[in-house]
Motif scaffolding. Structure first.
Motif, PDB file in Angstrom:
ATOM      1  N   LEU A 162       3.986  -1.647   6.727  1.00  0.00           N
ATOM      2  CA  LEU A 162       2.582  -0.833   7.026  1.00  0.00           C
ATOM      3  C   LEU A 162       1.681  -2.001   6.445  1.00  0.00           C
ATOM      4  CD1 LEU A 162       4.285   1.974   4.420  1.00  0.00           C
ATOM      5  CD2 LEU A 162       3.955   1.935   6.961  1.00  0.00           C
ATOM      6  N   ALA A 163       0.581  -1.542   7.146  1.00  0.00           N
ATOM      7  CA  ALA A 163      -0.610  -2.344   6.838  1.00  0.00           C
ATOM      8  C   ALA A 163      -1.717  -1.528   6.155  1.00  0.00           C
ATOM      9  CB  ALA A 163      -1.247  -2.754   8.226  1.00  0.00           C
ATOM     10  N   MET A 164      -2.160  -1.986   5.062  1.00  0.00           N
ATOM     11  CA  MET A 164      -3.020  -1.042   4.211  1.00  0.00           C
ATOM     12  C   MET A 164      -4.423  -1.804   3.934  1.00  0.00           C
ATOM     13  SD  MET A 164      -0.387  -0.014   1.193  1.00  0.00           S
ATOM     14  CE  MET A 164       1.355   0.758   1.569  1.00  0.00           C
ATOM     15  N   GLY A 214      -7.812  -9.246   4.829  1.00  0.00           N
ATOM     16  CA  GLY A 214      -7.595  -9.454   3.544  1.00  0.00           C
ATOM     17  C   GLY A 214      -6.831  -8.317   2.580  1.00  0.00           C
ATOM     18  N   GLY A 215      -6.251  -7.338   3.421  1.00  0.00           N
ATOM     19  CA  GLY A 215      -5.520  -6.383   2.964  1.00  0.00           C
ATOM     20  C   GLY A 215      -3.986  -6.588   2.966  1.00  0.00           C
ATOM     21  N   ALA A 216      -3.336  -5.702   2.865  1.00  0.00           N
ATOM     22  CA  ALA A 216      -1.629  -6.034   2.554  1.00  0.00           C
ATOM     23  C   ALA A 216      -0.898  -5.470   3.981  1.00  0.00           C
ATOM     24  CB  ALA A 216      -1.262  -5.069   1.526  1.00  0.00           C
ATOM     25  N   LEU A 217      -0.099  -6.217   4.062  1.00  0.00           N
ATOM     26  CA  LEU A 217       1.270  -6.038   5.153  1.00  0.00           C
ATOM     27  C   LEU A 217       2.456  -5.972   4.154  1.00  0.00           C
ATOM     28  CD1 LEU A 217       1.880  -5.678   8.257  1.00  0.00           C
ATOM     29  CD2 LEU A 217       2.542  -8.047   8.070  1.00  0.00           C
ATOM     30  N   VAL A 218       3.121  -4.667   4.060  1.00  0.00           N
ATOM     31  CA  VAL A 218       4.028  -4.498   3.158  1.00  0.00           C
ATOM     32  C   VAL A 218       5.417  -4.073   3.926  1.00  0.00           C
ATOM     33  CG1 VAL A 218       4.283  -2.830   1.112  1.00  0.00           C
ATOM     34  CG2 VAL A 218       2.008  -3.580   1.866  1.00  0.00           C
ATOM     35  N   ASN A 219       6.393  -4.627   3.193  1.00  0.00           N
ATOM     36  CA  ASN A 219       7.842  -4.114   3.601  1.00  0.00           C
ATOM     37  C   ASN A 219       8.104  -2.759   2.859  1.00  0.00           C
ATOM     38  OD1 ASN A 219       8.523  -4.667   0.872  1.00  0.00           O
ATOM     39  ND2 ASN A 219       9.630  -6.722   1.863  1.00  0.00           N
ATOM     40  N   VAL A 224       4.241  -6.985  -0.946  1.00  0.00           N
ATOM     41  CA  VAL A 224       3.313  -7.626   0.208  1.00  0.00           C
ATOM     42  C   VAL A 224       3.974  -8.692   0.775  1.00  0.00           C
ATOM     43  CG1 VAL A 224       1.019  -8.563   0.488  1.00  0.00           C
ATOM     44  CG2 VAL A 224       1.407  -6.679  -1.101  1.00  0.00           C
ATOM     45  N   ILE A 225       4.313  -8.755   2.139  1.00  0.00           N
ATOM     46  CA  ILE A 225       4.932  -9.898   2.839  1.00  0.00           C
ATOM     47  C   ILE A 225       3.860 -10.649   3.520  1.00  0.00           C
ATOM     48  CG2 ILE A 225       7.088  -8.694   2.664  1.00  0.00           C
ATOM     49  CD1 ILE A 225       6.304  -8.498   6.049  1.00  0.00           C
ATOM     50  N   GLY A 226       2.337 -10.443   3.563  1.00  0.00           N
ATOM     51  CA  GLY A 226       1.499 -11.092   4.428  1.00  0.00           C
ATOM     52  C   GLY A 226       0.009 -10.508   3.959  1.00  0.00           C
ATOM     53  N   VAL A 227      -0.921 -11.085   4.465  1.00  0.00           N
ATOM     54  CA  VAL A 227      -2.309 -10.664   4.338  1.00  0.00           C
ATOM     55  C   VAL A 227      -2.972 -10.667   5.793  1.00  0.00           C
ATOM     56  CG1 VAL A 227      -4.671 -11.271   3.584  1.00  0.00           C
ATOM     57  CG2 VAL A 227      -2.954 -11.373   2.055  1.00  0.00           C
ATOM     58  N   PRO A 228      -3.184  -9.393   6.224  1.00  0.00           N
ATOM     59  CA  PRO A 228      -3.480  -9.216   7.523  1.00  0.00           C
ATOM     60  C   PRO A 228      -4.956  -9.922   7.789  1.00  0.00           C
ATOM     61  CG  PRO A 228      -2.678  -7.069   6.760  1.00  0.00           C
ATOM     62  CD  PRO A 228      -2.676  -8.134   5.818  1.00  0.00           C
ATOM     63  N   THR A 229      -5.131 -10.630   8.878  1.00  0.00           N
ATOM     64  CA  THR A 229      -6.149 -11.446   8.948  1.00  0.00           C
ATOM     65  C   THR A 229      -6.809 -11.654  10.346  1.00  0.00           C
ATOM     66  OG1 THR A 229      -5.101 -13.442   7.497  1.00  0.00           O
ATOM     67  CG2 THR A 229      -6.752 -14.055   8.920  1.00  0.00           C
ATOM     68  N   LEU A 230      -6.158 -11.347  11.249  1.00  0.00           N
ATOM     69  CA  LEU A 230      -6.998 -10.930  12.548  1.00  0.00           C
ATOM     70  C   LEU A 230      -5.843 -10.557  13.727  1.00  0.00           C
ATOM     71  CD1 LEU A 230      -6.773 -14.565  14.753  1.00  0.00           C
ATOM     72  CD2 LEU A 230      -5.303 -14.063  12.563  1.00  0.00           C
ATOM     73  N   ALA A 231      -6.804  -9.951  14.945  1.00  0.00           N
ATOM     74  CA  ALA A 231      -5.814  -9.274  16.040  1.00  0.00           C
ATOM     75  C   ALA A 231      -6.279 -10.135  17.141  1.00  0.00           C
ATOM     76  CB  ALA A 231      -6.296  -7.931  16.270  1.00  0.00           C
ATOM     77  N   ALA A 232      -5.069 -10.348  17.891  1.00  0.00           N
ATOM     78  CA  ALA A 232      -5.331 -10.846  19.091  1.00  0.00           C
ATOM     79  C   ALA A 232      -6.248 -10.512  20.100  1.00  0.00           C
ATOM     80  CB  ALA A 232      -3.940 -10.969  20.003  1.00  0.00           C
ATOM     81  N   VAL A 233      -7.055 -11.023  20.993  1.00  0.00           N
ATOM     82  CA  VAL A 233      -7.823 -10.890  22.024  1.00  0.00           C
ATOM     83  C   VAL A 233      -7.517 -11.066  23.261  1.00  0.00           C
ATOM     84  CG1 VAL A 233     -10.223 -11.267  23.016  1.00  0.00           C
ATOM     85  CG2 VAL A 233      -9.733 -11.441  20.553  1.00  0.00           C
ATOM     86  N   ASP A 234      -7.494  -9.788  24.272  1.00  0.00           N
ATOM     87  CA  ASP A 234      -7.216 -10.003  25.363  1.00  0.00           C
ATOM     88  C   ASP A 234      -8.160 -10.681  26.333  1.00  0.00           C
ATOM     89  OD1 ASP A 234      -6.368  -9.421  28.138  1.00  0.00           O
ATOM     90  OD2 ASP A 234      -5.946  -7.120  27.691  1.00  0.00           O
ATOM     91  N   GLY A 244      -1.598  -3.842  19.398  1.00  0.00           N
ATOM     92  CA  GLY A 244      -0.237  -3.930  18.677  1.00  0.00           C
ATOM     93  C   GLY A 244       0.254  -5.427  18.610  1.00  0.00           C
ATOM     94  N   ILE A 245      -1.015  -6.462  18.730  1.00  0.00           N
ATOM     95  CA  ILE A 245      -0.646  -7.763  18.396  1.00  0.00           C
ATOM     96  C   ILE A 245      -1.547  -8.281  17.116  1.00  0.00           C
ATOM     97  CG2 ILE A 245      -0.459 -10.255  19.142  1.00  0.00           C
ATOM     98  CD1 ILE A 245      -0.374  -9.027  21.974  1.00  0.00           C
ATOM     99  N   GLY A 246      -1.125  -8.245  16.137  1.00  0.00           N
ATOM    100  CA  GLY A 246      -1.961  -8.566  14.840  1.00  0.00           C
ATOM    101  C   GLY A 246      -1.180  -9.589  14.101  1.00  0.00           C
ATOM    102  N   PHE A 247      -1.999 -10.500  13.287  1.00  0.00           N
ATOM    103  CA  PHE A 247      -1.385 -11.505  12.348  1.00  0.00           C
ATOM    104  C   PHE A 247      -1.704 -11.651  11.180  1.00  0.00           C
ATOM    105  CE2 PHE A 247      -2.019 -12.882  17.035  1.00  0.00           C
ATOM    106  CZ  PHE A 247      -0.722 -13.310  17.302  1.00  0.00           C
ATOM    107  N   ALA A 248      -0.764 -11.912  10.233  1.00  0.00           N
ATOM    108  CA  ALA A 248      -0.912 -11.995   8.829  1.00  0.00           C
ATOM    109  C   ALA A 248      -0.294 -13.195   8.241  1.00  0.00           C
ATOM    110  CB  ALA A 248      -0.072 -10.947   8.074  1.00  0.00           C
ATOM    111  N   ILE A 249      -1.164 -13.851   7.371  1.00  0.00           N
ATOM    112  CA  ILE A 249      -0.876 -14.857   6.502  1.00  0.00           C
ATOM    113  C   ILE A 249       0.382 -14.682   5.716  1.00  0.00           C
ATOM    114  CG2 ILE A 249      -1.696 -16.712   4.764  1.00  0.00           C
ATOM    115  CD1 ILE A 249      -4.547 -16.203   5.978  1.00  0.00           C
TER     116      ILE A 249
END
Length: 361
Positions: A162-164, A214-219, A224-234, A244-249
């Motif tokens: 879940l991304a919050m 800067g939010g939370a990617l959560v299992n 918290v398994i990561g901090v969402p940071t950016l989404a891919a650009v087409d 549907g292509i995002g990245f978390a630290i």
């Protein structure tokens, strides 16, 4: 009207459709069945349906539990111009977020989940090279709940997450997806980012939009398994995000950087390899990127010790071809300080090689 019927009617339809596709309902099969076979199939279906419904309810209850556990630890961060998210790191009021969320500002307005009251936070330190920062609430409220950070090494492809955060300013929003890949090396681009090259990122299908940073990617263990940071650009549609292509630290990197900032006020051990140069991308006669020209060499740095000079053009690091400053950054992101490698470069048209012991960024 019975509230439980309202809650379960749609899952029943979905489950029936799923069972039909799997051929568990005899009426959905194109093969003929005897009366006894149909009766047996009906019996099997009737027995399987409650179990499937219980599984759906259990999954939904799992989502609700995770949201209840973690969402209170996810905050909205507002600067003079930009808005993003953050995660409460400890009960002292430290909040971890992205460096590109804080930018060059020092003071922020923070809103916690379920509250309209704005709190004031001050920047502790920012580390743009890893796109992470820590701010601290001036007056942490009672009951401030720190999030639990998980073990990045245990993150698996296919894991539900879940991304919050506060996408587009919609505070306390939650989206759902899976871990699509791990170990991605991604270079930020575009306005409002630090331009950092970040290794070992978690790729996810959970929707990540401006404001989620800067939010939370959560299992589903409420970690918290990561901090969402950016989404891919087409690239085919300008600056639009690829769906549907995002990245978390990863959480391990977040903990490493945040702990140093909280303890020392800055990052003292980045773990990021460096050549110790200032460089720029150069092109060949066909205007194609062809390497990185050394503009400046840091005295005593890895490149200086290896004998590189301004004007040299780096074309390979180890076995990796180097065509741009971004490709050089990505190649270095896969290395560690102290690693030994070979730099291939040209000087006055002649190809040369130098053994290099990488320094730290």
């Amino acid at each position: 009207m019975d509230a439980r019927r309202l809650r379960t009617r749609r899952p029943v339809v979905a489950v029936l459709a799923l069972l039909c596709c799997l051929g568990l309902l005899s009426a959905c099969s194109s093969s003929p069945f005897s009366s006894s076979s149909r009766e047996e199939g009906d019996s099997t279906t009737q027995a399987a349906l409650p179990r499937t419904l219980r599984a759906v309810d259990d999954l939904q209850d799992g989502y609700l539990k995770v949201i209840k556990n973690v969402l209170p630890s996810v905050v909205q961060i507002q600067g003079r111009r930009d808005l993003g998210s953050g995660v409460v790191y400890d009960d002292q009021g430290h909040i971890v977020t992205n460096a590109h969320v804080v930018g060059d500002e020092k003071t922020f307005r923070v809103t916690t989940a379920g509250s309209e009251k704005e709190l004031t936070a001050q920047l502790v330190s920012s580390y743009p090279q890893q796109d992470l920062a820590v701010v601290k609430l001036q007056d942490p409220p009672d009951g401030l709940k720190a999030a639990k950070f998980g073990d990045s090494s245990k993150v698996e492809v296919g894991q539900i997450v879940l991304a919050m955060g506060s996408p587009l300013g919609l505070s306390s929003s939650v989206t759902q997806g899976i871990v699509s890949a791990t170990g991605r090396t991604v270079t930020e681009g575009g306005d409002g980012t630090t331009g950092a090259t970040i290794a070992n990122m978690v790729q996810t299908s959970a929707a990540i939009n401006p404001g989620n940073s800067g939010g939370a990617l959560v299992n589903l263990d409420s970690e918290v398994i990561g901090v969402p940071t950016l989404a891919a650009v087409d690239p085919d549609v300008g600056d639009s995000a690829a769906q549907g292509i995002g990245f978390a630290i990863p959480a391990s990197t977040v903990r490493n950087i945040a702990d140093q900032i909280i303890e020392d006020g800055r990052v003292t051990d980045s773990g990021r390899a460096a050549l110790g140069i200032t460089g720029r991308t150069v092109v060949n006669d066909d205007y194609q990127a062809a390497g990185v020209a050394v503009v400046e060499v840091q005295e005593g740095g890895a490149a200086d010790e290896a004998g590189l000079e301004p004007g040299d053009i780096i074309t390979r690091l180890g076995d990796t071809e180097i065509t741009t400053i971004t490709s050089l950054s990505e190649a270095l992101a896969a290395e560690k300080p102290g690693d030994e490698t070979t730099v291939t470069y040209t000087r006055d048209g002649d190809q040369k090689k130098a053994d290099v012991t990488l320094g730290e960024q």
